[in-house]
Enzyme design. Sequence first.
Site, short mmCIF file in Angstrom:
data_model
loop_
_atom_site.label_atom_id
_atom_site.label_comp_id
_atom_site.label_asym_id
_atom_site.label_seq_id
_atom_site.Cartn_x
_atom_site.Cartn_y
_atom_site.Cartn_z
N LYS A 183 79.08 39.52 29.31
CA LYS A 183 79.67 40.31 28.22
C LYS A 183 81.04 39.76 27.90
CE LYS A 183 82.85 42.65 30.84
NZ LYS A 183 84.33 42.46 30.71
N ASP B 274 81.44 49.11 34.00
CA ASP B 274 80.74 48.13 33.16
C ASP B 274 79.22 48.24 33.26
OD1 ASP B 274 83.18 47.14 32.41
OD2 ASP B 274 82.97 45.20 33.42
N GLY C 105 79.61 39.67 35.44
CA GLY C 105 78.44 39.11 36.11
C GLY C 105 77.81 40.03 37.14
N GLY D 66 85.13 36.85 39.20
CA GLY D 66 86.51 36.97 38.76
C GLY D 66 86.76 36.33 37.41
N GLY D 67 85.71 36.33 36.57
CA GLY D 67 85.83 35.70 35.27
C GLY D 67 85.97 36.66 34.11
N GLY D 68 85.79 37.97 34.36
CA GLY D 68 85.86 38.94 33.28
C GLY D 68 84.62 39.00 32.43
N SER E 33 78.23 43.27 37.55
CA SER E 33 77.78 44.50 36.91
C SER E 33 76.48 44.28 36.15
CB SER E 33 78.86 45.03 35.96
OG SER E 33 80.02 45.41 36.66
N SER E 34 76.39 43.15 35.45
CA SER E 34 75.18 42.84 34.71
C SER E 34 73.99 42.64 35.66
CB SER E 34 75.40 41.58 33.86
OG SER E 34 74.29 41.35 33.01
N PRO F 4 80.74 32.89 36.79
CA PRO F 4 81.74 32.83 37.85
C PRO F 4 82.21 34.23 38.24
CG PRO F 4 82.79 32.40 35.75
CD PRO F 4 81.31 32.50 35.48
#
Length: 301
Positions: free
Chosen positions: A14, A144, A109, A104-106, A111-112, A102
Site C-alpha cells: 500500500k 493497517d 507488508g 520497515g518500508g512503510g 499487515s498485508s 522490505p
Amino acid sequence: MRATSLHDCPAPAKLNLFLHVNGRRADGYHLLQTVFQMVDHGDVLHFDLRADGRIRRTTEVPGVPEESDLIVRALLLLQAAYQARHGRPAPGIDVAIDKRLPMGGGLGGGSSDAATALMAANALWQAGLSREELMALALPLGADIPFFIFGETAFAEGVGEALQPVAAPDCWYLVIEPGVAVPTAAIFCSEQLTRNTEPVRITDFSRHTMKHTVFEGFGKNDLQAVAVSLFPPVAQAIDWLSAHGDARMTGSGACVFCAFSSEAEADTVLRQVPGIWTAWKAKALMHHTLKTVLQVSVVLE
C-alpha cells in the site's frame, strides 16, 4: 468439494497518498487522516490445510520469529473465532511466503500478509466470518490490517481504522527502497513530529484528484520530516525522485514514491534510478486482487 490449498495469493503493498497527524489521544495513539491505495506489487502467500490444527509458517523470515509473526497471530485469532462460532476446533494450516516487500518500508507488508492469511483461511476453513468481522478481529494487531481486508482505496481516519471508499487516479507509481528500515515507533515518538495538522474532508481529496490524471499535490506526509532527519538515505531518495514529480514518503518510511500517468513514463524514470537503490514500478489497484483468486479457487460445500 472443499478446497484444501490456495497458492499464489497476493498480499499487495500500500501507499499512503498523504498522511496527516491531527492530534494525539489520551492513550498515546495518534489521530490520523490518510488515503490508502494498493498497488500490484507485493508478497505472495501459499496456504495448505493441516489436519492437526497447527498453524505453521514454513518460510523463514529473517528477524521475525514465527510466534511473533502477524500472520500466525492473526490466524490464532481466527481459530478462536472459528471455535466460538462452530463449537469445534478449527483446522490447521501451513503458510509459505514469497517475501518481496522490505520490512520497515512503510508499504504495509506484514499487515498485508496477515490480511491475506485471514481472508484465505476464512475461505479454506469455511469459517463464515464477514468482511466486517474479519476487520474487527484484525484491528488489535494493527490499524493497517483492516484496510487490506476492506479491499479498496480508502480514506482513513481515527487511528487508521475508520475507512470510507474513495476514488483515486488510475496511475502508475515508481517506488524507491532507500535501503534502510525505519522503525515506526521512532517516528511517532519523536519530539520533532507535528501533531496539529488541520483535518481535511474526503470531499477535499476527491475534488483535488478529479482534476489530475496522476496523484500529486494534495496534502503531505507529516512523518516525512522526522524520517528524513533521522535517516539520510530517505532524504536522498526523495531529493532524487523530486526531479521527476511529486515525490513523497509512504507511511512512516522508508520507501518513497512518485506517480506517473503511463507505464512508459514510469519505465523511463525507472531506468535512470541510481544503482545504489532498489526500485520498481507498480500499477494502482482499485480493489484487492485476492477476491478473484478466492472466487476461482475455493469451492464451498
